[in-house]
Design a protein around this motif. Structure first.
Motif, PDB file in Angstrom:
ATOM      1  N   GLY A 107      33.798   9.404   8.492  1.00  0.00           N
ATOM      2  CA  GLY A 107      34.214  10.808   8.493  1.00  0.00           C
ATOM      3  C   GLY A 107      33.144  11.699   7.905  1.00  0.00           C
ATOM      4  N   GLY A 108      33.013  12.888   8.469  1.00  0.00           N
ATOM      5  CA  GLY A 108      32.063  13.863   7.929  1.00  0.00           C
ATOM      6  C   GLY A 108      32.780  15.148   7.577  1.00  0.00           C
ATOM      7  N   GLY A 109      32.702  15.581   6.302  1.00  0.00           N
ATOM      8  CA  GLY A 109      33.313  16.845   5.883  1.00  0.00           C
ATOM      9  C   GLY A 109      34.801  16.896   6.184  1.00  0.00           C
ATOM     10  N   VAL A 110      35.245  17.983   6.845  1.00  0.00           N
ATOM     11  CA  VAL A 110      36.678  18.057   7.156  1.00  0.00           C
ATOM     12  C   VAL A 110      37.053  17.175   8.342  1.00  0.00           C
ATOM     13  CG1 VAL A 110      37.539  20.154   6.067  1.00  0.00           C
ATOM     14  CG2 VAL A 110      36.251  20.325   8.200  1.00  0.00           C
ATOM     15  N   GLY A 111      36.136  16.307   8.761  1.00  0.00           N
ATOM     16  CA  GLY A 111      36.482  15.254   9.718  1.00  0.00           C
ATOM     17  C   GLY A 111      37.101  14.061   9.008  1.00  0.00           C
ATOM     18  N   VAL A 112      37.043  14.048   7.683  1.00  0.00           N
ATOM     19  CA  VAL A 112      37.580  12.929   6.899  1.00  0.00           C
ATOM     20  C   VAL A 112      39.110  12.820   6.985  1.00  0.00           C
ATOM     21  CG1 VAL A 112      37.893  12.076   4.521  1.00  0.00           C
ATOM     22  CG2 VAL A 112      35.618  12.802   5.310  1.00  0.00           C
ATOM     23  N   PRO A 113      39.868  13.920   6.881  1.00  0.00           N
ATOM     24  CA  PRO A 113      41.327  13.817   6.742  1.00  0.00           C
ATOM     25  C   PRO A 113      42.056  12.937   7.765  1.00  0.00           C
ATOM     26  CG  PRO A 113      40.640  16.042   6.256  1.00  0.00           C
ATOM     27  CD  PRO A 113      39.411  15.313   6.716  1.00  0.00           C
ATOM     28  N   PHE A 168      22.576  10.844   5.688  1.00  0.00           N
ATOM     29  CA  PHE A 168      23.753  10.997   6.552  1.00  0.00           C
ATOM     30  C   PHE A 168      24.561   9.695   6.605  1.00  0.00           C
ATOM     31  CE2 PHE A 168      20.660  14.053   8.539  1.00  0.00           C
ATOM     32  CZ  PHE A 168      21.282  15.195   8.048  1.00  0.00           C
ATOM     33  N   VAL A 169      25.719   9.771   7.199  1.00  0.00           N
ATOM     34  CA  VAL A 169      26.583   8.577   7.294  1.00  0.00           C
ATOM     35  C   VAL A 169      25.865   7.425   7.979  1.00  0.00           C
ATOM     36  CG1 VAL A 169      28.792   9.794   7.193  1.00  0.00           C
ATOM     37  CG2 VAL A 169      27.679   9.469   9.413  1.00  0.00           C
ATOM     38  N   THR A 170      24.977   7.751   8.913  1.00  0.00           N
ATOM     39  CA  THR A 170      24.277   6.688   9.636  1.00  0.00           C
ATOM     40  C   THR A 170      23.352   5.890   8.711  1.00  0.00           C
ATOM     41  OG1 THR A 170      22.807   8.475  10.337  1.00  0.00           O
ATOM     42  CG2 THR A 170      24.320   7.612  11.989  1.00  0.00           C
ATOM     43  N   HIS A 171      22.921   6.500   7.599  1.00  0.00           N
ATOM     44  CA  HIS A 171      22.072   5.778   6.646  1.00  0.00           C
ATOM     45  C   HIS A 171      22.844   4.686   5.913  1.00  0.00           C
ATOM     46  CE1 HIS A 171      19.618   9.588   6.960  1.00  0.00           C
ATOM     47  NE2 HIS A 171      18.754   8.632   7.280  1.00  0.00           N
ATOM     48  N   ALA A 172      24.150   4.776   5.921  1.00  0.00           N
ATOM     49  CA  ALA A 172      24.971   3.768   5.233  1.00  0.00           C
ATOM     50  C   ALA A 172      25.291   2.577   6.133  1.00  0.00           C
ATOM     51  CB  ALA A 172      26.261   4.411   4.739  1.00  0.00           C
ATOM     52  N   LEU A 173      25.048   2.727   7.430  1.00  0.00           N
ATOM     53  CA  LEU A 173      25.484   1.689   8.380  1.00  0.00           C
ATOM     54  C   LEU A 173      24.802   0.333   8.218  1.00  0.00           C
ATOM     55  CD1 LEU A 173      25.902   3.701  11.736  1.00  0.00           C
ATOM     56  CD2 LEU A 173      27.581   3.262   9.939  1.00  0.00           C
ATOM     57  N   PRO A 174      23.477   0.271   7.944  1.00  0.00           N
ATOM     58  CA  PRO A 174      22.816  -1.041   7.910  1.00  0.00           C
ATOM     59  C   PRO A 174      23.444  -2.025   6.925  1.00  0.00           C
ATOM     60  CG  PRO A 174      21.181   0.712   7.950  1.00  0.00           C
ATOM     61  CD  PRO A 174      22.522   1.361   7.757  1.00  0.00           C
ATOM     62  N   ASP A 175      24.078  -1.517   5.859  1.00  0.00           N
ATOM     63  CA  ASP A 175      24.644  -2.416   4.840  1.00  0.00           C
ATOM     64  C   ASP A 175      26.071  -2.842   5.167  1.00  0.00           C
ATOM     65  OD1 ASP A 175      22.323  -2.168   3.384  1.00  0.00           O
ATOM     66  OD2 ASP A 175      23.056  -0.401   2.288  1.00  0.00           O
ATOM     67  N   LEU A 176      26.590  -2.401   6.288  1.00  0.00           N
ATOM     68  CA  LEU A 176      28.002  -2.665   6.578  1.00  0.00           C
ATOM     69  C   LEU A 176      28.165  -3.592   7.779  1.00  0.00           C
ATOM     70  CD1 LEU A 176      29.152   1.028   6.127  1.00  0.00           C
ATOM     71  CD2 LEU A 176      29.664  -0.874   4.575  1.00  0.00           C
ATOM     72  N   ASP A 177      29.207  -4.426   7.692  1.00  0.00           N
ATOM     73  CA  ASP A 177      29.499  -5.360   8.771  1.00  0.00           C
ATOM     74  C   ASP A 177      30.781  -4.895   9.467  1.00  0.00           C
ATOM     75  OD1 ASP A 177      29.721  -7.589  10.411  1.00  0.00           O
ATOM     76  OD2 ASP A 177      30.875  -8.687   8.897  1.00  0.00           O
ATOM     77  N   PHE A 178      30.646  -4.461  10.718  1.00  0.00           N
ATOM     78  CA  PHE A 178      31.831  -3.959  11.424  1.00  0.00           C
ATOM     79  C   PHE A 178      31.715  -4.287  12.909  1.00  0.00           C
ATOM     80  CE2 PHE A 178      29.675  -0.237  13.267  1.00  0.00           C
ATOM     81  CZ  PHE A 178      28.584  -0.096  12.415  1.00  0.00           C
ATOM     82  N   ASP A 179      32.852  -4.381  13.584  1.00  0.00           N
ATOM     83  CA  ASP A 179      32.830  -4.695  15.015  1.00  0.00           C
ATOM     84  C   ASP A 179      33.468  -3.604  15.867  1.00  0.00           C
ATOM     85  OD1 ASP A 179      35.476  -5.020  14.325  1.00  0.00           O
ATOM     86  OD2 ASP A 179      35.686  -7.030  15.172  1.00  0.00           O
ATOM     87  N   TYR A 180      33.811  -2.481  15.224  1.00  0.00           N
ATOM     88  CA  TYR A 180      34.441  -1.358  15.935  1.00  0.00           C
ATOM     89  C   TYR A 180      34.403  -0.173  14.977  1.00  0.00           C
ATOM     90  CZ  TYR A 180      37.688   0.836  19.259  1.00  0.00           C
ATOM     91  OH  TYR A 180      38.267   1.643  20.215  1.00  0.00           O
ATOM     92  N   PHE A 181      34.361   1.045  15.521  1.00  0.00           N
ATOM     93  CA  PHE A 181      34.400   2.189  14.601  1.00  0.00           C
ATOM     94  C   PHE A 181      35.309   3.294  15.121  1.00  0.00           C
ATOM     95  CE2 PHE A 181      31.015   3.442  17.495  1.00  0.00           C
ATOM     96  CZ  PHE A 181      31.189   4.807  17.636  1.00  0.00           C
ATOM     97  N   TYR A 182      35.798   4.079  14.166  1.00  0.00           N
ATOM     98  CA  TYR A 182      36.577   5.285  14.442  1.00  0.00           C
ATOM     99  C   TYR A 182      35.888   6.411  13.685  1.00  0.00           C
ATOM    100  CZ  TYR A 182      40.364   1.911  15.446  1.00  0.00           C
ATOM    101  OH  TYR A 182      41.133   0.880  15.923  1.00  0.00           O
ATOM    102  N   ALA A 183      35.682   7.562  14.342  1.00  0.00           N
ATOM    103  CA  ALA A 183      34.927   8.612  13.664  1.00  0.00           C
ATOM    104  C   ALA A 183      35.491   9.995  13.937  1.00  0.00           C
ATOM    105  CB  ALA A 183      33.471   8.563  14.108  1.00  0.00           C
ATOM    106  N   CYS A 184      35.327  10.858  12.957  1.00  0.00           N
ATOM    107  CA  CYS A 184      35.666  12.264  13.112  1.00  0.00           C
ATOM    108  C   CYS A 184      34.714  13.070  12.237  1.00  0.00           C
ATOM    109  CB  CYS A 184      37.118  12.517  12.692  1.00  0.00           C
ATOM    110  SG  CYS A 184      37.650  14.225  12.987  1.00  0.00           S
ATOM    111  N   GLY A 185      34.125  14.101  12.822  1.00  0.00           N
ATOM    112  CA  GLY A 185      33.182  14.910  12.064  1.00  0.00           C
ATOM    113  C   GLY A 185      32.432  15.838  12.986  1.00  0.00           C
TER     114      GLY A 185
END
Lengths: 244, 303
Positions: A107-113, A168-185
């Motif tokens: 989530g980014g900013g008011v995309g988090v809720p 940005f949020v994309t800078h946090a991705l390399p450390d995370l293990d995920f197989d699907y994402f949901y996003a709002c922002g």
């Protein structure tokens, strides 16, 4: 299915300098999925204001909104006990009907809720949920603790590095293990995220709306699967159908 | 006994309330809200020969007492409307519908009107020569008496159902255009479409709408619409459908006193999906208050 109803303000309090949380009491039966939105009529304003649903239960709706103009400023001035006319049950919302085992919520900013109720839904399915929340600066951060309290793994990213990962949020991705994402922002965030991920996902979009229920064609966009209305066939789209 | 019925070129409506084209889709979006059979009729989304996406977004701007839209005639095209929308509409709307047709050439208007004229569900054809949001089409046919008459003649030549021309208010002399349409054979007129307007985001120093300008509608334009309906109804013999900023049963009555036989409700549907239902339900009581027994009696009653 969407309906109009009258709701009572139960709470309307600041989370940060410009972001507030409003809890409304009333009929919530038309809200059926995380990621849907409501459209709020305001006295003296012609068009309604669409706001995503952060959370809901049998008798209340939680909205988190940013004061960006006259309409949201008016909303910010409302006191507990005052009443609002809402259309609820709008938009398609996120679908959790998939095989993902390690979902990531971004989530980014008011995309988090809208991700908050989505996290609850995914946790209820027994899935581990990781969340990345992006903001400009530490003073703008909200809901990191609330996601942690649900049991999510939370990473905060701030553009100026004053809280969590710098960037940005994309800078946090390399450390995370995920197989699907949901996003709002914001759109640039969604675009960067889609480009930075190899797995599939769902993204929630924003557009200036007229009616919010599909009648005016004010918020249309082109996709690989045809013309869609952000308010009706959206706001959530699958990564694979988006025309960037 | 209160009588709310009116007649448009032989087509009897239970009441004069008609959701305006472009604010009601093809009916689908409103069927969850109320039983659409309570309406006089409704005018479906402006339809062209080919499917159209319309203009880039943002297409909508908030205004005091109204809104601007620059949708740009987004629609799925006439064949899709005939094959998909009309059959779906039949499930929940059991009255003759008003077919709103738009185009980019005289031939396109004629082609689409001829196709839609053959559809049993269509009771009346509304020819939109007044869309302000497309170039080389729409409004360019409705801003000159000659062009409006040419479209009217071409459509009348290939249709059997009543043809109403929807006029633009963005003209110096709407009466001249209305008369030209009447002389060319129009069975009726519908006015007004939106007023060309513009908003600027002063912080960004840019137009709010991607297309810069758009059509202004809502209660702010009601007095303009009443005035134009009054002028046209006095100058023409054919029936007039009044449109522009109508929000209440009282507005419907005012529009009819100005000369309208029926009344379209547009922007109000977008902010209050029950707007037309509420107007239909309020009409008998409002008539009673004003001492009106038969609604038809007040059409153009103002001298």
């Amino acid at each position: 299915m969407y309906k109009q109803g009258i709701y009572t303000v139960l709470e309307n309090a600041p989370l940060t300098a410009s972001v507030r949380r409003m809890r409304l009491g009333g009929d919530t039966q038309w809200i059926v999925r995380p990621g849907q939105f409501v459209n709020i009529a305001l006295a003296g304003k012609f068009l309604r204001r669409p706001i995503s649903v952060c959370d809901y239960d049998a008798e209340s709706i939680t909205l988190i909104y940013k004061v960006v103009g006259e309409g949201t400023a008016q909303l910010a001035g409302m006191l507990p006990g005052e009443r609002l006319d809402l259309l609820t049950g709008l938009g398609n919302g996120f679908s959790t009907d998939n095989d993902a085992r390690r979902p990531l919520l971004v989530g980014g900013g008011v995309g988090v809720p809208p991700l908050y109720n989505l996290a609850k839904t995914l946790l209820a399915k027994g899935l581990p949920v990781q969340v990345v929340l992006g903001f400009n600066t530490a003073a703008e951060v909200f809901y990191a603790e609330e996601f942690r309290a649900l049991g999510c793994g939370v990473t905060v990213a701030t553009a100026d590095g004053t809280c969590g990962v710098k960037g940005f949020v994309t800078h946090a991705l390399p450390d995370l293990d995920f197989d699907y994402f949901y996003a709002c922002g914001p759109l640039p965030m969604l675009r960067a995220l889609a480009a930075a991920t190899v797995c599939d996902g769902q993204l929630s979009f924003e557009e200036r709306m007229g009616c919010g229920f599909g009648a005016c064609m004010g918020c249309s966009c082109k996709t690989l699967t045809g013309h869609k209305r952000i308010c009706k066939e959206g706001p959530v789209m699958n990564k694979g159908e988006i025309l960037w | 006994m209160i009588d709310t019925s009116v007649v448009l070129s032989g087509l009897r409506l239970d009441n004069p309330v008609i959701p305006a084209s472009g604010t009601f889709g093809y009916g689908q979006e409103f069927r969850d809200f109320y039983d659409l059979d309570i309406l006089g009729s409704f005018s479906f989304k402006g339809t062209t020969r080919e499917p159209r996406f319309g203009n880039p977004t943002p297409r909508i701007a908030e205004c005091r007492e109204g809104m601007i839209n620059a949708v740009g005639l987004q629609n799925p095209g006439i064949e899709h409307v005939i094959a998909e929308e009309l059959p779906r509409l039949r499930e929940f709307f059991h009255k003759p519908v008003i077919a709103n047709i738009s185009g980019f050439s005289v031939e396109e208007y004629a082609y689409c009107c001829e196709r839609i004229d053959r559809q049993e569900q269509v009771g009346l054809i509304e020819v939109n020569v007044s869309c302000p949001n497309v170039r080389h089409g729409g409004m360019s046919f409705g801003t000159s008496p000659e062009a409006a008459a040419e479209v009217t003649r071409a459509v009348k030549a290939v249709t059997t159902k009543p043809v109403y021309i929807k006029l633009s208010p963005n003209v110096t002399d709407i009466v001249a255009i209305a008369r030209a349409c009447e002389e060319a054979g129009a069975d009726g007129l519908c006015l007004v479409n939106t007023l060309l307007g513009m908003r600027i985001d002063v912080a960004r120093r840019k137009p709010v709408i991607a297309n810069t300008m758009g059509g202004f509608s809502g209660p702010a334009i009601f007095p303009v619409a009443v005035r134009m309906v009054y002028q046209v109804a006095r100058a023409c013999r054919v029936p007039v459908i009044g449109c522009g900023g109508v929000q209440s049963a009282r507005d419907v009555i005012e529009m009819m006193m100005a000369g309208a036989t029926a009344v379209e409700v547009g922007a109000a549907n977008l902010v209050n999906p029950y707007a037309c239902k509420e107007i239909v339900e309020a009409l008998p009581a409002e008539m009673e208050r004003l001492g009106i027994e038969k609604l038809e009696d007040i059409i153009g009653i103002v001298e």
